[in-house]
Write an enzyme that holds these catalytic residues in place. Structure first.
Site, PDB file in Angstrom:
ATOM      1  N   ARG A 142      -7.948   5.733 -10.643  1.00 45.24           N
ATOM      2  CA  ARG A 142      -7.846   4.282 -10.450  1.00 45.24           C
ATOM      3  C   ARG A 142      -9.217   3.614 -10.386  1.00 45.24           C
ATOM      4  NH1 ARG A 142      -2.336   3.427  -8.003  1.00 45.24           N
ATOM      5  NH2 ARG A 142      -2.862   1.299  -7.487  1.00 45.24           N
ATOM      6  N   TYR A 145     -10.614   0.650 -12.545  1.00 46.24           N
ATOM      7  CA  TYR A 145     -10.143  -0.691 -12.196  1.00 46.24           C
ATOM      8  C   TYR A 145     -10.690  -1.121 -10.831  1.00 46.24           C
ATOM      9  CZ  TYR A 145      -6.636  -4.430 -11.412  1.00 46.24           C
ATOM     10  OH  TYR A 145      -5.997  -5.621 -11.158  1.00 46.24           O
ATOM     11  N   ASN A 190       9.556  -2.296 -13.658  1.00 43.59           N
ATOM     12  CA  ASN A 190      10.259  -1.017 -13.878  1.00 43.59           C
ATOM     13  C   ASN A 190      11.640  -1.031 -13.223  1.00 43.59           C
ATOM     14  OD1 ASN A 190       8.221   0.146 -15.325  1.00 43.59           O
ATOM     15  ND2 ASN A 190       7.833   1.819 -13.905  1.00 43.59           N
ATOM     16  N   THR A 210       4.013   1.191   1.166  1.00 42.92           N
ATOM     17  CA  THR A 210       4.387  -0.229   1.213  1.00 42.92           C
ATOM     18  C   THR A 210       3.519  -1.076   0.279  1.00 42.92           C
ATOM     19  OG1 THR A 210       2.835  -0.821   2.981  1.00 42.92           O
ATOM     20  CG2 THR A 210       5.031  -0.032   3.658  1.00 42.92           C
TER      21      THR A 210
END
Ligand code: NAD
Ligand code: UDP
Length: 312
Positions: A142, A145, A190, A210
């Site tokens: 990740r 980004y 999705n 979460t």
């Protein structure tokens, strides 16, 4: 004279809603996009409007437009898209932002950059306040980004400090709404597509991680208020502070679509943040902004949009 505004990434999910809002406010809007994840379909309804212009351009190339404001949104935002070509993602975050800063410096325009809650990484402070420096793995999948956006913030604040370019930094938390692309790979799109097609709902991990989901129209209002504010080169969280587990989101989508789809558990991707919720005190106090659309209302509008586009 109408305000002249450049929106990079304007044919994307958030960018197209922003273009709608600015055109409705009688701004002259130049929408710049290379269609990496965006599409003409998102702005086709604006093409005949004399206030609107669509330009195919890659922000990694320097360019110049005589504008008053730049909303810089160009960058793939979904993990599957930004990890497809990580070097390109870093380039877009850093070089793209540098190019927009140079443009603003040249024409004396104000720049708002679309940063992200990903700058907090897998946060050890909860909820996340702007003063928190984050917990980011600089080497993981990740990172292109997360670190790219962190660098974009650094570059923007350096231009503000060194050249007095007026800069606004929006730290956007998970946002959803109509026009998200079906193959975007983000959780809300999705789950809606899977529910409407009666396919298994793909939960990554145990579903207890979460996120806090903000509806697109609320978010756009926050961006416009931030641009108009005096919040000079200070980051501002924009998101909905109502936190849900991913499993709760899945169950809510199943209920609202009336689907018979079943949950299916998959491995959790590397470095997937465990929890995320914005502290929006700054946005409330400085911008007078807070989200007004509940998850149930926002999902209803998003599901209706997906049904129409999927013909189901
Ligand atoms: P999106 O993928 O729908 O939109 C991004 C747009 O940028 C697309 O139209 C894409 O074609 C364009 N683009 C990508 N690279 C480009 C380049 N090099 N030159 C020109 N155009 C380019 O995603 P989105 O959700 O609308 O996100 C918009 C911005 O908001 C992004 O910068 C993203 O990082 C930020 N953001 C979004 C969220 C969210 O939950 N939606 C959260 C945090 C931050
Ligand atoms: N996620 C999931 N199923 C999916 C897509 C995502 O369980 O089909 C999870 C993902 O692992 C993450 C959360 O949902 O924990 C949000 O993912 P998304 O890609 O939407 O945003 P981000 O991780 O960037 O916040």
């Amino acid at each position: 004279m109408p305000k002249r505004v450049l929106v990079t990434g304007g044919a994307g999910f958030l960018g197209s809603h922003l273009c709608d809002r600015l055109v409705a406010e009688h701004c002259e809007v130049i929408c710049l996009d290379n269609f990496f994840t965006g599409s003409r379909a998102n702005v086709v309804h604006l093409l005949d409007n004399p206030l609107f212009e669509l330009v195919r351009w890659d922000v990694n190339q320097p360019t110049i437009f005589e504008v008053d404001e730049v909303y810089h949104l160009a960058c793939p935002a979904s993990p599957i898209h930004y990890q497809r070509n990580p070097v390109r993602t870093i380039r877009t975050c850093v070089i793209g932002t540098l190019n927009m800063l140079e443009l603003c410096r040249e024409v004396h325009a104000k720049l708002l950059i679309a940063s992200t809650s990903e700058v907090y990484g897998d946060p050890e402070v909860h909820p996340q306040l702007e003063s928190y420096w984050g917990n980011v793995n600089p080497l993981g999948p990740r990172a292109c980004y997360d670190e790219g956006k962190r660098c974009a913030e650094s570059v923007a604040s350096s231009f503000a400090r060194q050249y007095s370019v007026p800069v606004r930094i929006a730290r956007i938390f998970n946002t959803y709404g109509p026009r998200m692309s079906f193959d975007d790979g983000r959780v809300v799109s999705n789950f809606i597509v899977q529910s409407l097609r009666g396919e298994p709902i793909t939960i990554y991990g145990d579903g207890q991680q979460t996120r806090s989901f903000c509806f697109a129209f609320d978010l756009i209002d926050g961006l416009v208020r931030l641009m108009d504010s005096e919040l000079e080169a200070e980051p501002c969280n924009l998101g909905n502070p109502t936190e849900r587990t991913i499993q709760e989101l899945a169950e809510q989508v199943i209920e609202q679509t009336g689907s018979k789809a079943k949950l299916e558990f998959h491995p959790l991707p590397t470095d997937d943040p465990t929890r995320r919720r914005p502290d929006i005190t700054r946005a409330r106090e400085v911008l007078g902004w807070s989200p007004s659309v509940t998850l149930e209302e926002g999902l209803a509008q998003t599901i209706a949009d997906f049904r129409e586009r999927l013909h189901v």
